[in-house]
Motif scaffolding. Structure first.
Motif, PDB file in Angstrom:
ATOM      1  N   ASN A 100       0.828  -1.207   0.000  1.00 25.81           N
ATOM      2  CA  ASN A 100       0.000   0.000   0.000  1.00 25.81           C
ATOM      3  C   ASN A 100       0.863   1.258   0.000  1.00 25.81           C
ATOM      4  N   PHE A 130      -8.297  -7.490  -3.691  1.00 27.94           N
ATOM      5  CA  PHE A 130      -8.962  -6.209  -3.945  1.00 27.94           C
ATOM      6  C   PHE A 130      -7.937  -5.101  -4.188  1.00 27.94           C
ATOM      7  N   SER A 131      -6.846  -5.110  -3.433  1.00 32.02           N
ATOM      8  CA  SER A 131      -5.839  -4.053  -3.571  1.00 32.02           C
ATOM      9  C   SER A 131      -5.221  -4.063  -4.960  1.00 32.02           C
ATOM     10  N   ASN A 134      -7.712  -2.472  -7.093  1.00 28.23           N
ATOM     11  CA  ASN A 134      -7.841  -1.052  -6.779  1.00 28.23           C
ATOM     12  C   ASN A 134      -6.704  -0.212  -7.353  1.00 28.23           C
ATOM     13  N   LYS A 136      -6.356  -0.067 -10.346  1.00 24.88           N
ATOM     14  CA  LYS A 136      -7.081   0.363 -11.556  1.00 24.88           C
ATOM     15  C   LYS A 136      -6.343   0.011 -12.847  1.00 24.88           C
ATOM     16  N   TYR A 164     -14.675  -7.842  -0.460  1.00 25.82           N
ATOM     17  CA  TYR A 164     -13.436  -7.536  -1.185  1.00 25.82           C
ATOM     18  C   TYR A 164     -13.381  -8.266  -2.524  1.00 25.82           C
ATOM     19  N   LYS A 171     -14.213  -5.547 -11.041  1.00 26.52           N
ATOM     20  CA  LYS A 171     -13.200  -4.840 -11.844  1.00 26.52           C
ATOM     21  C   LYS A 171     -12.562  -5.777 -12.864  1.00 26.52           C
ATOM     22  N   ARG A 241     -14.825  10.578  -6.099  1.00 29.50           N
ATOM     23  CA  ARG A 241     -14.748  10.062  -7.468  1.00 29.50           C
ATOM     24  C   ARG A 241     -15.221  11.077  -8.505  1.00 29.50           C
ATOM     25  N   GLN A 359     -16.723   1.511  -6.291  1.00 34.49           N
ATOM     26  CA  GLN A 359     -15.542   1.709  -5.466  1.00 34.49           C
ATOM     27  C   GLN A 359     -15.808   1.272  -4.028  1.00 34.49           C
ATOM     28  N   PRO A 441      -7.998   6.293  -4.433  1.00 33.42           N
ATOM     29  CA  PRO A 441      -8.087   5.264  -5.479  1.00 33.42           C
ATOM     30  C   PRO A 441      -7.661   5.740  -6.865  1.00 33.42           C
TER      31      PRO A 441
END
Length: 475
Positions: A100, A130-131, A134, A136, A164, A171, A241, A359, A441
């Protein structure tokens, strides 16, 4: 016993016995609960002078650094701790935390490696999946999707792990243009998360009505000249967002402006003054603003400038507070910091609403986003309250269209800088080249040039977003 009473007892104990390490650790944890990261960090540093290898204290120190937006130290700290993990579960957590921090500081490839290391240590660590989503920009392989699907369907999985995985799979299938499957997972993850949320749209609607009733044009006219006449703070607010991270990155690329993070000081002052609704955390008694004196307002303005100094490491004359939810507190900002710049970033309501729906936010943040009905009602509350601020404080808030900014970057940049009283600087047009920590994010997107592709992503989900679009068309 209240938090204040516990803090007083611990400080009294430490005054008598400074080497009482357990009490100091508990005090630091208590300060963390109050989001007083600087004070908690000071206590952790004191502990580390006596116990430099104490694992819990090192982890505590890491959390305080993150709270202050200081990510560089924790990258090496977590690597050090991961060198001698006490269990596979701890190793997975350390690799996740380090990933992170690497993501936030722009070291994406290293972050991906650590997320994968976390999954190697603990394959069922759903938050690591999930990370990756995230980021993207990460694209899952067939094998990874199969692993996530199997984990998500497993009986007995913890509900939050299923959340999660729902968002991660949403995504993954969005990236593959399988929008029906993607929506199914987004909807499932949101429904599970909404079941544990405390947000109630009727509370937000009532709060906005009370604020509008108190904060009238006459209310502000009677308090002209209050607060601290310091133009240093730049508040960027609006719905999550909506493009606020882009605006922050643009402004932080100016040589006179420092980007910090989503600061919590204004909301803490509002809670102390007005109380907080237990369901939504919104001001419970906005009428308390009317009891402020000119001296109170000035003291709060000075306190804000003093308390935010710890986030300002570059010594620049201006700094950004990018807390989106400050749109609730524009009245308080006006009273205590009447010369601060306020920028409201707007995005097409359906596009913004869908972006919120897909999100997963951290902890209890932005709980309105887990239901299409809640998203619609919250958006309408926001739009209505912003109309109110524009009516009672005309010209005070600059409204910036995200779509216009993407279409004509230089014109939008010049408009924002002029509103802040800053000269134009071409570095703002090359915002993606600015190296700084970004913890939202959108961190990866703002490290790239303007991308028009995201403007109409919601149209891929138009059949399922028809209720949202219909509800928002009523505003």
């Amino acid at each position: 016993m209240s938090i204040r009473d516990r803090e007083a007892l611990l400080r009294a104990a430490l005054a008598g016995v400074p080497e009482y390490h357990a009490a100091r650790f508990e005090l630091a944890m208590l300060l963390l609960q109050q989001q007083n990261h600087a004070a908690a960090r000071a206590e952790a540093e004191t502990l580390l002078t006596h116990q430099p290898d104490h694992r819990d204290t090192l982890k505590l120190f890491g959390v305080t650094c993150i709270g202050m937006g200081d990510y560089e130290p924790v990258i090496d700290l977590y690597e050090r701790l991961a060198g001698a993990p006490q269990s596979p579960a701890e190793l997975a957590d350390l690799r996740l935390w380090r990933a992170n921090a690497l993501k936030i500081t722009g070291r994406t490839d290293e972050a991906i490696a650590d997320y994968r290391a976390a999954l190697a240590a603990r394959p069922d660590q759903a938050v690591a999946w999930f990370s990756l989503a995230n980021l993207k920009t990460y694209r899952f392989t067939d094998a990874e999707i199969a692993a996530m699907r199997a984990a998500e369907a497993r009986p007995g999985i913890h509900p939050m792990d299923r959340v999660y995985l729902g968002f991660a799979l949403g995504k993954a299938f969005e990236d593959r243009a399988d929008f029906a499957e993607s929506w199914a997972f987004y909807a499932r993850g949101n429904a599970l998360r909404r079941a544990s949320a405390t947000y109630r749209p009727e509370v937000a609607e009532a709060c906005a009505a009370r604020i509008a009733e108190i904060c009238t044009a006459d209310f502000f006219a009677e308090r002209t000249g209050w607060g601290v006449a310091d133009a240093a703070p730049l508040f960027v607010l609006g719905l999550p967002r909506s493009g606020s991270t882009l605006v922050e990155q643009i402004l932080a690329s100016h040589p006179q402006v420092e980007g910090t993070q989503e600061l919590t000081e204004i909301s803490r002052y509002a809670r102390a003054l007005c109380g907080a609704d237990p369901a939504c955390g919104l001001p419970l008694h906005p009428e308390a603003l009317a009891r402020l004196t000119a001296a109170d307002a000035r003291a709060l303005g000075e306190r804000f400038l003093a308390e935010t100094r710890t986030y300002r490491r570059l010594g620049r004359p201006f700094f950004i507070d990018k807390m989106p939810n400050n749109f609730w507190h524009i009245g308080l900002i006006q009273l205590i910091l009447p010369r601060a710049t306020i920028i409201d970033i707007r995005r097409d309501p359906t596009a913004c609403g869908f972006s919120n729906f897909k999100q997963l936010f951290g902890t209890n943040n932005q709980e309105f986003s887990y239901s299409i009905d809640d998203v619609a009602r919250h958006t309408r509350v926001y739009l209505g309250l912003m109309r109110h601020w524009d009516a009672v404080l005309p010209g005070r808030v600059l409204q910036v269209s995200y779509e216009n900014l993407v279409a004509e970057l230089e014109g939008g940049v010049r408009q924002m800088l002029a509103h802040a009283g800053l000269p134009f600087d071409p570095a703002c047009l090359a915002f993606h080249e600015t190296r700084r920590s970004v913890r939202t994010p959108s961190s990866e997107q703002v490290r790239r040039p303007i991308d028009h592709a995201g403007l109409d992503q919601w149209r891929n989900y138009a059949p399922w977003l028809a209720p949202l679009r219909a509800a928002l068309s009523e505003d």
